[in-house]
Design a protein around this motif. Structure first.
Motif, PDB file in Angstrom:
ATOM      1  N   GLY A 104       0.840  -1.186   0.000  1.00 26.65           N
ATOM      2  CA  GLY A 104       0.000   0.000   0.000  1.00 26.65           C
ATOM      3  C   GLY A 104       0.872   1.233   0.000  1.00 26.65           C
ATOM      4  N   ASP A 105       0.278   2.403   0.136  1.00 25.29           N
ATOM      5  CA  ASP A 105       1.064   3.636   0.087  1.00 25.29           C
ATOM      6  C   ASP A 105       1.403   4.184   1.470  1.00 25.29           C
ATOM      7  OD1 ASP A 105      -1.178   5.781   0.759  1.00 25.29           O
ATOM      8  OD2 ASP A 105      -2.027   4.437  -0.737  1.00 25.29           O
ATOM      9  N   ASP A 106       0.891   3.541   2.550  1.00 22.81           N
ATOM     10  CA  ASP A 106       1.171   4.010   3.906  1.00 22.81           C
ATOM     11  C   ASP A 106       1.049   2.803   4.841  1.00 22.81           C
ATOM     12  OD1 ASP A 106       1.182   5.144   6.467  1.00 22.81           O
ATOM     13  OD2 ASP A 106       0.096   6.926   5.832  1.00 22.81           O
ATOM     14  N   ILE A 107       2.090   2.516   5.602  1.00 21.53           N
ATOM     15  CA  ILE A 107       2.043   1.321   6.453  1.00 21.53           C
ATOM     16  C   ILE A 107       1.010   1.449   7.568  1.00 21.53           C
ATOM     17  CG2 ILE A 107       4.464   0.808   5.978  1.00 21.53           C
ATOM     18  CD1 ILE A 107       5.077   1.639   8.871  1.00 21.53           C
ATOM     19  N   GLU A 108       0.633   2.681   7.923  1.00 26.22           N
ATOM     20  CA  GLU A 108      -0.377   2.859   8.964  1.00 26.22           C
ATOM     21  C   GLU A 108      -1.758   2.441   8.466  1.00 26.22           C
ATOM     22  OE1 GLU A 108       0.261   3.561  12.004  1.00 26.22           O
ATOM     23  OE2 GLU A 108       2.395   3.969  11.707  1.00 26.22           O
ATOM     24  N   GLU A 109      -1.939   2.439   7.151  1.00 31.45           N
ATOM     25  CA  GLU A 109      -3.207   2.026   6.563  1.00 31.45           C
ATOM     26  C   GLU A 109      -2.914   1.036   5.435  1.00 31.45           C
ATOM     27  OE1 GLU A 109      -5.122   5.591   5.342  1.00 31.45           O
ATOM     28  OE2 GLU A 109      -5.446   6.314   7.382  1.00 31.45           O
ATOM     29  N   ALA A 110      -2.114   0.031   5.737  1.00 33.10           N
ATOM     30  CA  ALA A 110      -1.684  -0.928   4.722  1.00 33.10           C
ATOM     31  C   ALA A 110      -2.871  -1.667   4.122  1.00 33.10           C
ATOM     32  CB  ALA A 110      -0.700  -1.919   5.327  1.00 33.10           C
ATOM     33  N   GLU A 111      -2.835  -1.843   2.801  1.00 29.80           N
ATOM     34  CA  GLU A 111      -3.896  -2.595   2.133  1.00 29.80           C
ATOM     35  C   GLU A 111      -3.766  -4.090   2.403  1.00 29.80           C
ATOM     36  OE1 GLU A 111      -3.939  -1.607  -1.991  1.00 29.80           O
ATOM     37  OE2 GLU A 111      -3.989   0.556  -1.632  1.00 29.80           O
ATOM     38  N   HIS A 112      -2.522  -4.553   2.502  1.00 33.98           N
ATOM     39  CA  HIS A 112      -2.267  -5.960   2.804  1.00 33.98           C
ATOM     40  C   HIS A 112      -1.039  -6.034   3.712  1.00 33.98           C
ATOM     41  CE1 HIS A 112      -5.039  -6.990  -0.438  1.00 33.98           C
ATOM     42  NE2 HIS A 112      -4.349  -6.182  -1.224  1.00 33.98           N
TER      43      HIS A 112
END
Length: 322
Positions: free
Chosen positions: A79-87
């Motif tokens: 994803g583009d941000d580890i705080e809001e990771a897609e996977h």
């Protein structure tokens, strides 16, 4: 001990995060490598998915880590941000190149074979990016690439780590081990920095992105130059690891792109997606368009990247006339 090790791996004498780059929302195969503990996430290095389960990164990102600790706490964040990771995915193995030699700060010894592979515990729901197989030659220089990483945006403060960024860089020179990029030839003097270690350097070749190098080292302030390990020089070793994991050296099979809805005409075997129905009876009998990627493919380059590469070329033409 684990957290201390991760901080040491992101030492400023090694490759740091992207400086003077831009937030990146494409290049889905590029991921952050770090840890997840008690609900907290930490990004230490970067990497790139080159098959459905094999992640290519730098050897210095994990050569000193006990495997059981890596398996227990290590994570790949897509994803583009580890705080809001897609996977968020776990690992089951780490293999470091057998000829790896670490960089020795202050000695001029840049090390060698700074590559390793991490094996995911299951297939990733992301389309992998293949590595470059053709050997580099001097006629290609200077060459345009895109560096992607989750590192810091400022070497002094260490801020910005954990968010995906990219920058258009210029490859000015190479030797048997590294591709070299000088900040003064890069648009906005962009450069890799701490936390970008192990991240991919991509090049648009034959109508698709290919990974050409792994971020290895940079100057302490991320302002002068960097070196990234050439994947074309270690391709046999990389495919040895792919074969160990997937039982094949066919990249398309290991990446899971056969019959995935996108025609990949560069595969070892004919991709079923490249065969079309020409008989009207439901039987697919003929090669299709031969296009490996379309403009809607998730691996298609972001528009701003193409614009940056165009500006770089314009600047070079202008400088050549001065």
């Amino acid at each position: 001990m684990f957290w201390t090790t991760l901080f040491l791996l992101a030492d400023a004498t090694l490759a740091n995060p992207i400086v003077n780059g831009e937030r990146e929302y494409e290049f889905e195969s590029a991921m952050s490598l770090g840890a997840e503990f008690n609900g907290n996430t930490f990004s230490a290095c970067s990497g790139n998915l080159i098959t459905s389960r094999v992640v290519l990164t730098a050897a210095h990102c994990g050569a000193d880590l006990p495997l059981d600790l890596l398996v227990d706490l290590g994570r790949a964040f897509f994803g583009d941000d580890i705080e809001e990771a897609e996977h968020t995915m776990e690992f089951e193995d780490l293999v470091v190149h057998p000829e790896y030699e670490p960089l020795q700060s202050g000695t001029g010894n840049l090390g060698q074979y700074d590559v390793s592979v991490l094996v995911l515990s299951e297939d990733a729901p992301i389309r992998p990016t293949p590595i470059r197989l053709d050997l580099w030659n001097n006629e290609e220089l200077p060459a345009d690439v895109v560096s992607v990483g989750f590192g810091t945006t400022d070497a002094a403060s260490g801020r910005g780590s954990g968010k995906k960024r990219s920058a258009a860089l210029t490859i000015d020179d190479f030797d048997r081990m590294f591709l070299y990029s000088s900040s003064d030839t890069n648009l906005n003097e962009a450069q890799i920095c701490s936390g970008d270690s192990g991240g991919p350097q991509f090049q648009w070749v034959d109508d698709r992105w290919q990974q050409v190098a792994v971020h290895s080292w940079g100057d302490q302030d991320c302002l002068v130059s960097s070196g990234s390990t050439r994947v074309d020089k270690v391709q046999e070793w990389i495919f040895d690891q792919i074969e160990d994991v997937h039982g094949t050296r066919d990249w398309c099979e290991a990446a899971g792109v056969y019959d995935d809805g996108s025609c990949d005409d560069f595969c070892d075997e004919i991709d079923p997606d490249c065969v079309v129905d020409t008989g009207g009876d439901g039987e697919r009998t003929g090669l299709g368009c031969g296009c490996s990627q379309s403009s809607t493919d998730p691996m298609h380059p972001a528009g701003w990247v193409l614009a940056l590469l165009g500006l770089v070329q314009q600047r070079r033409r202008k400088e050549a006339t001065v």
